[in-house]
Design a protein around this motif. Structure first.
Motif, PDB file in Angstrom:
ATOM      1  N   ARG A  50      -6.861 -83.853  36.079  1.00  0.00           N
ATOM      2  CA  ARG A  50      -6.909 -82.575  36.813  1.00  0.00           C
ATOM      3  C   ARG A  50      -7.352 -82.756  38.257  1.00  0.00           C
ATOM      4  O   ARG A  50      -7.072 -81.927  39.104  1.00  0.00           O
ATOM      5  CB  ARG A  50      -7.835 -81.601  36.100  1.00  0.00           C
ATOM      6  CG  ARG A  50      -7.217 -81.071  34.844  1.00  0.00           C
ATOM      7  CD  ARG A  50      -8.057 -79.994  34.233  1.00  0.00           C
ATOM      8  NE  ARG A  50      -7.395 -79.511  33.030  1.00  0.00           N
ATOM      9  CZ  ARG A  50      -8.013 -79.055  31.980  1.00  0.00           C
ATOM     10  NH1 ARG A  50      -9.329 -78.998  31.959  1.00  0.00           N
ATOM     11  NH2 ARG A  50      -7.350 -78.648  30.938  1.00  0.00           N
ATOM     12  N   ARG A  51      -8.067 -83.825  38.529  1.00  0.00           N
ATOM     13  CA  ARG A  51      -8.494 -84.101  39.899  1.00  0.00           C
ATOM     14  C   ARG A  51      -7.397 -84.804  40.704  1.00  0.00           C
ATOM     15  O   ARG A  51      -7.466 -84.853  41.918  1.00  0.00           O
ATOM     16  CB  ARG A  51      -9.767 -84.935  39.887  1.00  0.00           C
ATOM     17  CG  ARG A  51     -10.981 -84.105  39.503  1.00  0.00           C
ATOM     18  CD  ARG A  51     -12.097 -84.935  38.957  1.00  0.00           C
ATOM     19  NE  ARG A  51     -13.340 -84.255  38.700  1.00  0.00           N
ATOM     20  CZ  ARG A  51     -13.539 -83.195  37.947  1.00  0.00           C
ATOM     21  NH1 ARG A  51     -12.530 -82.598  37.392  1.00  0.00           N
ATOM     22  NH2 ARG A  51     -14.731 -82.684  37.747  1.00  0.00           N
ATOM     23  N   SER A  78      -3.901 -84.119  40.190  1.00  0.00           N
ATOM     24  CA  SER A  78      -2.776 -83.226  40.430  1.00  0.00           C
ATOM     25  C   SER A  78      -2.946 -81.953  39.619  1.00  0.00           C
ATOM     26  O   SER A  78      -3.543 -81.964  38.544  1.00  0.00           O
ATOM     27  CB  SER A  78      -1.467 -83.918  40.026  1.00  0.00           C
ATOM     28  OG  SER A  78      -0.385 -83.024  40.112  1.00  0.00           O
ATOM     29  N   VAL A  79      -2.369 -80.879  40.115  1.00  0.00           N
ATOM     30  CA  VAL A  79      -2.377 -79.626  39.358  1.00  0.00           C
ATOM     31  C   VAL A  79      -1.230 -79.598  38.348  1.00  0.00           C
ATOM     32  O   VAL A  79      -1.224 -78.781  37.435  1.00  0.00           O
ATOM     33  CB  VAL A  79      -2.291 -78.394  40.300  1.00  0.00           C
ATOM     34  CG1 VAL A  79      -3.547 -78.293  41.146  1.00  0.00           C
ATOM     35  CG2 VAL A  79      -1.055 -78.458  41.165  1.00  0.00           C
ATOM     36  N   ASP A  80      -0.267 -80.487  38.518  1.00  0.00           N
ATOM     37  CA  ASP A  80       0.878 -80.564  37.611  1.00  0.00           C
ATOM     38  C   ASP A  80       0.533 -81.463  36.425  1.00  0.00           C
ATOM     39  O   ASP A  80       0.944 -82.621  36.362  1.00  0.00           O
ATOM     40  CB  ASP A  80       2.098 -81.098  38.357  1.00  0.00           C
ATOM     41  CG  ASP A  80       3.342 -81.156  37.487  1.00  0.00           C
ATOM     42  OD1 ASP A  80       3.363 -80.512  36.408  1.00  0.00           O
ATOM     43  OD2 ASP A  80       4.298 -81.857  37.881  1.00  0.00           O
ATOM     44  N   TYR A  81      -0.222 -80.924  35.476  1.00  0.00           N
ATOM     45  CA  TYR A  81      -0.666 -81.710  34.325  1.00  0.00           C
ATOM     46  C   TYR A  81       0.515 -82.123  33.445  1.00  0.00           C
ATOM     47  O   TYR A  81       0.530 -83.227  32.907  1.00  0.00           O
ATOM     48  CB  TYR A  81      -1.706 -80.931  33.525  1.00  0.00           C
ATOM     49  CG  TYR A  81      -2.334 -81.754  32.430  1.00  0.00           C
ATOM     50  CD1 TYR A  81      -3.157 -82.838  32.749  1.00  0.00           C
ATOM     51  CD2 TYR A  81      -2.098 -81.469  31.092  1.00  0.00           C
ATOM     52  CE1 TYR A  81      -3.730 -83.607  31.768  1.00  0.00           C
ATOM     53  CE2 TYR A  81      -2.670 -82.240  30.097  1.00  0.00           C
ATOM     54  CZ  TYR A  81      -3.482 -83.303  30.429  1.00  0.00           C
ATOM     55  OH  TYR A  81      -4.043 -84.081  29.451  1.00  0.00           O
TER      56      TYR A  81
END
Length: 145
Positions: free
Chosen positions: A33-34, A36-39
């Motif tokens: 999560r740190r 990228s927001v594209d999990y």
């Protein structure tokens, strides 16, 4: 041919452990999560790395077998009589566990519960530990740099 095969074996092992490390990083939600927001994209990359990581991880012992001039039994029968043999056995253990995690993800994912799958994935941490121990103690390629 021995030096050439040994070099490729070392490179395959190094690539395998690097891809495993990145898989671990990308598969950890807290860390991912740190990054990228594209999990979902990171999980797709995690799966992609797992496919090719298996190739490099499994290629490494076969190339080492050829480089050492050993027979097929070398891949399965541990030799605890020497320090090198003990460290090779640690590498074998890491590969067996890695293969177990891979099979649980690629082949058995729809047949096992999420909880079992998740607990099998926790084996990735000792796999990485055993791989680093193997690489540091026997990895002439890694130690040369």
């Amino acid at each position: 041919m021995g030096d050439f095969t040994s070099a490729f074996a070392n490179i395959a092992g190094l690539l395998g452990i690097v891809l495993l490390l990145w898989q671990l990083i990308l598969g950890n939600r807290f860390i991912a999560r740190r990054l990228s927001v594209d999990y979902v994209g990171l999980i797709k990359l995690h799966i992609f790395l797992g496919i090719y990581g298996l190739f490099f991880v499994m290629t490494h012992p076969f190339l080492e077998m050829i480089a050492y001039g050993q027979n097929f039994a070398f891949l399965f029968l541990p030799d605890f009589t020497t320090e090198v043999g003990k460290h090779i056995a640690i590498g074998r253990l890491a590969i067996y566990l890695y293969f177990l995690v891979w099979v649980s993800s690629a082949l058995l994912r729809d047949r096992i519960s999420y909880r079992v799958w998740k607990y099998l994935h926790y084996l990735s941490y000792p796999i990485l530990f055993f791989s680093f121990i193997h690489a540091v103690e026997i990895g002439t390629f890694l130690n040369s740099f």
